[in-house]
Design a protein around this motif. Structure first.
Motif, PDB file in Angstrom:
ATOM      1  N   ARG A 257      -6.806  -0.870   3.017  1.00 36.07           N
ATOM      2  CA  ARG A 257      -5.348  -1.210   2.226  1.00 36.07           C
ATOM      3  C   ARG A 257      -5.190  -2.016   1.351  1.00 36.07           C
TER       4      ARG A 257
ATOM      5  N   VAL B 144      -1.905   1.950  -5.742  1.00 30.35           N
ATOM      6  CA  VAL B 144      -0.526   2.236  -5.869  1.00 30.35           C
ATOM      7  C   VAL B 144       0.121   1.403  -6.785  1.00 30.35           C
ATOM      8  N   CYS B 145      -0.282  -0.042  -6.926  1.00 24.20           N
ATOM      9  CA  CYS B 145       0.388  -0.779  -7.984  1.00 24.20           C
ATOM     10  C   CYS B 145       0.099  -0.410  -9.305  1.00 24.20           C
TER      11      CYS B 145
ATOM     12  N   ASP C 144       0.995  -1.111  -0.003  1.00 23.00           N
ATOM     13  CA  ASP C 144      -0.012  -0.009  -0.054  1.00 23.00           C
ATOM     14  C   ASP C 144       0.852   1.334  -0.055  1.00 23.00           C
ATOM     15  N   THR C 145       2.223   1.138  -0.283  1.00 22.93           N
ATOM     16  CA  THR C 145       3.031   2.223  -0.451  1.00 22.93           C
ATOM     17  C   THR C 145       3.900   2.057  -1.588  1.00 22.93           C
ATOM     18  N   LEU C 146       4.229   3.221  -2.289  1.00 21.84           N
ATOM     19  CA  LEU C 146       4.991   3.213  -3.576  1.00 21.84           C
ATOM     20  C   LEU C 146       6.255   2.636  -3.197  1.00 21.84           C
ATOM     21  N   ALA C 147       6.966   2.840  -1.987  1.00 22.02           N
ATOM     22  CA  ALA C 147       8.112   2.728  -1.731  1.00 22.02           C
ATOM     23  C   ALA C 147       8.366   0.895  -1.555  1.00 22.02           C
ATOM     24  N   ALA C 148       7.159   0.404  -1.457  1.00 18.38           N
ATOM     25  CA  ALA C 148       7.245  -1.136  -1.050  1.00 18.38           C
ATOM     26  C   ALA C 148       7.001  -1.724  -2.535  1.00 18.38           C
TER      27      ALA C 148
ATOM     28  N   LYS D 146       7.819  -0.231  -5.745  1.00 16.18           N
ATOM     29  CA  LYS D 146       8.766   0.310  -6.736  1.00 16.18           C
ATOM     30  C   LYS D 146       9.947  -0.993  -6.921  1.00 16.18           C
TER      31      LYS D 146
ATOM     32  N   ARG E 286      -6.054   0.581  -1.467  1.00 13.70           N
ATOM     33  CA  ARG E 286      -5.128   1.619  -1.739  1.00 13.70           C
ATOM     34  C   ARG E 286      -3.730   0.719  -2.290  1.00 13.70           C
ATOM     35  N   ALA E 287      -3.764  -0.374  -2.206  1.00 12.71           N
ATOM     36  CA  ALA E 287      -2.732  -1.102  -2.889  1.00 12.71           C
ATOM     37  C   ALA E 287      -3.221  -1.208  -4.225  1.00 12.71           C
TER      38      ALA E 287
END
Length: 335
Positions: A142, A149-150, A102-106, A108, A145-146
């Motif tokens: 979440r 983000v994906c 659910d975050t771009l950092a995870a 990328k 959101r994922a």
């Protein structure tokens, strides 16, 4: 039944040829109410060298998915994606609960390693229903959101939902949400009496007759949204309207680590045998028959009754006919 909707989606492109699922772990974040494969003792995670050896057999397949268990529990997931990307020319996907993405950092590092697709579990468009099934408050938000983000990271996103009695009334709503999000595919899967669901099966498993009654609304939404559908684990008489969207057992192939500790996990992945069939059942591979776990709990009466009715399956549309009414997922705001 009223007039059959026509023009609903073909199977997703990822299932135009057998889909390979590479199991990379057996662990889960927590025990859910659904049919997760749970083994005791937990088999050890395969090493990267073992995964590399397993991936060597996927070179010519159309789509390979890293799955589990929950593969995002492994810290070396980007390395596994790299290994798979180097071994196959097809699509590299990840099947997950989405909670770690659910975050771009995870996301990328996975995209950089060569990940093409992600398939995220979202069992209902109603957040409280999804959260209840997975026993985790906030899980639906979440997962949504994922998905966003994906998509922002350039991945094709899919949704997988397990068909349950409490979520069946909202099935068309879930299809509407999937179409609104412009996902690449929606997978609808039969609940199996294994893991936590074995105890809850009578209360959780929808009757096949009730599912059949829901398909018309699902087909109408898929027609309007041009939503690719994949229906897993249901006998033909329980999904006749959407028969072209059913996934046959021979369309999915599992690859698991070797060793005796993985034997129980492998056995649990097998669909329950079909000791009985409807009078007109064509048999394998067209229809898997009546699953043993379902017949044990509910009998064959309703299946025999459903088998006597005449339903004309939908006529699928071609990919060239898919229009652009859906809103790109990157434009959906999820707080």
């Amino acid at each position: 039944m009223s007039r059959t909707p026509r023009g609903v989606a073909l199977l997703p492109d990822s299932l135009k040829s057998p889909e390979v699922r590479l199991v990379v772990n057996a662990g889960h974040r927590q025990a859910r109410r659904l049919d997760d494969v749970i083994t005791d003792p937990l088999p050890p995670d395969p090493t990267l060298d073992e995964i590399s050896a397993l991936a060597a057999s996927t070179a010519a397949v159309n789509a390979v998915w890293l799955t589990g268990g929950e593969p995002t529990l492994r810290a070396d997931l980007p390395q596994m994606v790299e290994i798979l990307r180097s071994r196959t020319t097809g699509t590299v996907g990840l099947s997950t609960d989405g909670l770690a993405l659910d975050t771009l950092a995870a996301v990328k590092p996975l995209r950089k390693a060569g990940l093409d697709r992600v398939r995220i579990a979202l069992h209902s468009a109603e957040p409280h229903a999804h959260d209840w099934l997975v026993r985790q408050p906030g899980a639906a938000r979440r997962a949504l959101r994922a998905l966003r983000v994906c998509a922002d990271a350039g991945l094709a996103v899919e949704i997988e939902a397990t068909l349950t009695r409490p979520t069946l009334p909202g099935l068309a709503h879930l299809c509407e949400l999937a179409g609104h999000l412009n996902v690449a595919a929606l997978h609808l899967r039969r609940l199996v009496a294994r893991g936590p669901a074995a105890e809850w099966f009578l209360g959780l498993s929808p009757r096949f007759a009730l599912i059949e009654a829901s398909w018309e609304e699902v087909a109408k939404v898929a027609l309007r949204r041009r939503l690719p559908l994949a229906i897993h684990g249901l006998p033909r008489c329980a999904a006749r309207l959407l028969d072209p969207c059913r996934v046959f057992p021979n369309m999915v192939r599992w690859i698991l680590p070797a060793g005796t500790s993985w034997q129980a996990f492998a056995a649990s992945l097998e669909e329950p045998s079909a000791p009985q069939r409807c009078p007109s059942c064509p048999g394998a591979p067209t229809c898997p028959g009546a699953p043993a776990d379902y017949v044990q709990h509910f009998g064959m009466g309703e299946l025999a009754s459903e088998d006597q009715e005449t339903v004309e399956p939908i006529v699928p549309w071609t990919e060239a006919e898919r229009h652009d009414t859906a809103v790109p997922l990157s434009l959906i705001h999820i707080s």
